[in-house]
Design a protein around this motif. Sequence first.
Motif, PDB file in Angstrom:
ATOM      1  N   LYS A  18      40.436  13.117 -50.610  1.00 20.15           N
ATOM      2  CA  LYS A  18      39.263  13.080 -49.847  1.00 20.15           C
ATOM      3  C   LYS A  18      38.677  11.583 -50.178  1.00 20.15           C
ATOM      4  O   LYS A  18      39.413  10.826 -50.865  1.00 20.15           O
ATOM      5  N   CYS A  21      37.197  11.026 -54.142  1.00 18.40           N
ATOM      6  CA  CYS A  21      37.788  11.927 -55.029  1.00 18.40           C
ATOM      7  C   CYS A  21      39.261  12.461 -54.627  1.00 18.40           C
ATOM      8  O   CYS A  21      39.610  11.871 -53.889  1.00 18.40           O
ATOM      9  N   CYS A  23      40.532  15.317 -54.746  1.00 16.73           N
ATOM     10  CA  CYS A  23      40.750  16.704 -54.045  1.00 16.73           C
ATOM     11  C   CYS A  23      41.450  16.382 -52.788  1.00 16.73           C
ATOM     12  O   CYS A  23      41.662  15.342 -52.260  1.00 16.73           O
ATOM     13  N   ILE A  36      37.629  21.611 -54.695  1.00 19.11           N
ATOM     14  CA  ILE A  36      36.240  20.885 -55.153  1.00 19.11           C
ATOM     15  C   ILE A  36      36.287  20.292 -56.385  1.00 19.11           C
ATOM     16  O   ILE A  36      37.050  21.015 -57.289  1.00 19.11           O
ATOM     17  N   CYS A  37      35.570  19.223 -56.775  1.00 15.29           N
ATOM     18  CA  CYS A  37      35.531  18.661 -58.006  1.00 15.29           C
ATOM     19  C   CYS A  37      34.076  18.294 -58.389  1.00 15.29           C
ATOM     20  O   CYS A  37      33.311  18.245 -57.388  1.00 15.29           O
ATOM     21  N   CYS A  40      32.955  15.437 -55.503  1.00 11.54           N
ATOM     22  CA  CYS A  40      32.643  15.834 -54.445  1.00 11.54           C
ATOM     23  C   CYS A  40      31.473  16.920 -54.299  1.00 11.54           C
ATOM     24  O   CYS A  40      30.599  17.079 -53.232  1.00 11.54           O
TER      25      CYS A  40
HETATM   26 ZN   LIG Z   1      36.373  16.453 -55.313  1.00  9.06          ZN
END
Ligand SMILES: [Zn+2]
Length: 468
Positions: A18, A21, A23, A36-37, A40
Amino acid sequence: MTMIGLEIHCQLTNLNSKLFCSCKANYREFEINENICPICMGLPGSLPRLNQEAVKKATIIAMALNCSTPEKIAFFRKNYFYPDSPKNFQTTQLNIYGDTSVGGTGSIMVGDKKIRITRIQLEEDPGRLIYEGSSSKNQITLVDYNRAGTPLVEIVTEPDFETPKEVRDFLNILSDILTNLGVADPSLEGAMRADANISIEGGKKVEIKNIGSFHDLEKATHFEITRQESLHSRDIEIIQETRHWDDKRKITVSSRSKEEELDYRYFLEGDIPWIKMDPEIHKKLQTQMPESIRSKKERYITKYNIPAQVADVLSSDKYYSDLFEESHTETNAKEVANIITTDLMGLVDTREKREASKFTATHLKELADSIQSGKVSRNSSKNALHEILKTGKDLTTVISELDLGNVSDESELSGIVSQVIKEESQAVEQAKSNPQTINFLVGKVMQKTKGKADPILTLELLKKQIGI
Ligand SMILES: [Zn+2]
């Protein structure tokens, strides 16, 4: 006069991660809300880290669209509260404090018309809202954040389009350019979305949002022009507003909801420093850029003597030009181009068919070489192509399994040739005085062998036996 301007959102689909990040950028392969993290999702204490590859790819797009590239770029927060945005702002770019987007003004030619590009910016995609429920009273909305934070490039044009057809031609060219650059795959669902600004007769500008595909963009502009013309002809004032494209009913609908009238309160993203774009990086990217469609086309015409129309088709579609590049030689280039544009094109005209196809550049080279050497006729090569697409078997196997090979055994063909000479004595006499007419006799041999006689050997044997 009609004026149409576009804002095209294009996902950078060939990146690993992304925009801020680690991901995955390819959110499509995940279960809902798995990709997701904290970054984000904008959780407190998390800090964004800019994806360098995304900046490079967006810069390559800017260069390919002849845009200026600034020395420094910056990111801004566009604040809005809506469920698709987990951070309550979108990290994007803005040019109001000087040119700080990845691309400044540029242009591309669509036929004879120059379409001006206003700017190109790099930003993050929001999450995806999923509407469920059987009636309007029973509506529920779910949200999937897998897409939130994936890299998006926004290409903004000046209102230079006058017809929906010009919009379509531009999108086709843009789509080919992006594919050729290897930065995006416009055929992926949701990879290209657009907003359009439309005004007629110098009237108020109407913005259409939420157009999910290029196909719908042409339809939406067409619908909106007709709607405005109808109001105009009845002296009804066209109001400046935002309308949504309803892709089920294929109409634009006024969006009266309050959340559309936003003050985005842009401000500089303090968590990402200004990025200095070293001129050396620009130079390096320039040299790494794939050959342009225009240059490929010229090369095919001048180097291989391929007709302009064929060269056009071949160069503008990356799938075909890659196949061509990998399979052609100095001697078979025209034959390879011919197989792609006359036989292959109709068979692999969609993404699904291309993915299902087992056809490779090696197959293509074998096929072209075999036609040229007389091992297989052009007619039989079409059947062989069908079989290879399905099975991926090599050409020699397909020829023997389907009995598609040419009759190239000299003694066998020699017998058929003498039979034809006996039966067609008049034509033989004619051929003696006018060698051009020998093609009639070649045709007769072809008839007897159901089109499978090696044409080169047939001609040779006919000349030998007639004595010309
Ligand atoms: Zn993320």
